[in-house]
Design an enzyme around this catalytic site. Structure first.
Site, PDB file in Angstrom:
ATOM      1  N   ASP A   1       5.549  19.286  38.674  1.00 22.13           N
ATOM      2  CA  ASP A   1       4.137  19.685  38.714  1.00 22.13           C
ATOM      3  C   ASP A   1       3.638  19.732  37.270  1.00 22.13           C
ATOM      4  OD1 ASP A   1       4.569  20.055  41.408  1.00 22.13           O
ATOM      5  OD2 ASP A   1       3.636  22.042  41.500  1.00 22.13           O
TER       6      ASP A   1
ATOM      7  N   LYS B   1      -3.099  18.676  43.104  1.00 23.81           N
ATOM      8  CA  LYS B   1      -2.856  20.082  43.422  1.00 23.81           C
ATOM      9  C   LYS B   1      -4.032  20.920  42.943  1.00 23.81           C
ATOM     10  CE  LYS B   1       0.403  23.768  42.077  1.00 23.81           C
ATOM     11  NZ  LYS B   1       1.635  24.076  41.322  1.00 23.81           N
TER      12      LYS B   1
ATOM     13  N   LYS C   1      -1.507  19.297  47.401  1.00 29.92           N
ATOM     14  CA  LYS C   1      -0.833  20.594  47.381  1.00 29.92           C
ATOM     15  C   LYS C   1      -1.865  21.674  47.100  1.00 29.92           C
ATOM     16  CE  LYS C   1       2.698  23.307  44.912  1.00 29.92           C
ATOM     17  NZ  LYS C   1       3.814  23.259  43.938  1.00 29.92           N
TER      18      LYS C   1
END
Length: 212
Positions: free
Chosen positions: A89, A151, A180
């Site tokens: 991430d 995300k 996400k």
């Protein structure tokens, strides 16, 4: 897909200790979460603790501000891969995006994707700092750069995931990448609402409460 299979069980606190990370990994194995989401210094420990349990490791880089140099982010990604991470991430460079410097943003992500060596890269937009058009542009930049996911949030800024942001992200990326949702997801009702809005993965520290 079951709800537990969508969850990145998270501890990104600055004061998290080895005991905290051991607990996180053990909980992830017990509840069969997708991954544990952790800071880079714990990657090797988590990989060893999780063993062949089937639970992955998400290493967060450029976290939580996204304002490190591209070279720095890429170096973090390479180290995470060496340490055995399964996913990465990264935080987008929010200031560069707001400036309209899409070339920088795309290259910043692409260099991390390259350094990640085919490990999925989820790009954190920090939607709470962006307006509608900036979120759309950020999603488009992520797709162009080869991100596996977009995300919503770090959970460390002024706000977390919202249904509206997830829907907008899904509308923008279509099937080009996954989504996400993270930040402020506290219970099963909120988690299911994020999935219904289009989230493929959920980042939360309230994982056990959500699946229980």
């Amino acid at each position: 897909m079951e709800l537990h299979e969508r969850i990145d069980h998270t501890n990104l606190k600055a004061n998290a200790t080895q005991a905290d990370l051991a607990k996180l990994c053990d909980e992830a194995m017990e509840y069969k979460f997708a991954t544990v989401s952790i800071n880079g210094c714990w990657t090797k420990f988590a990989v060893e603790r999780l063993g062949d349990s089937g639970v992955g490791v998400t290493t967060c880089i450029g976290f939580p501000l996204g304002a490190a140099t591209t070279a720095g982010k890429a170096a973090e990604a390479r180290q995470a891969v060496l340490d055995g991470t399964t996913e990465i991430d990264m935080v987008i460079n929010v200031g560069k995006l707001i400036d309209g410097d899409d070339e920088y943003v795309i290259n910043d992500i692409a260099e991390v994707v390259k350094a990640a060596e085919n490990h999925p890269v989820k790009v954190i937009l920090e939607c709470c700092l962006l307006d509608h058009d900036q979120i759309v542009r950020a999603c488009q930049d992520c797709v162009k750069a080869g991100a596996a996911f977009v995300k919503t949030s770090t959970g460390f800024s002024t706000g977390g995931a919202t249904i509206e942001d997830v829907r907008l992200m899904r509308e923008t990326v279509g099937d080009a990448c996954k989504i996400k949702a993270a930040g402020g997801i506290h219970n099963q009702k909120e988690a299911l609402a994020m999935v219904e809005a289009g989230a493929d993965r959920l980042g939360t520290s309230a994982s056990i409460a959500i699946v229980s």
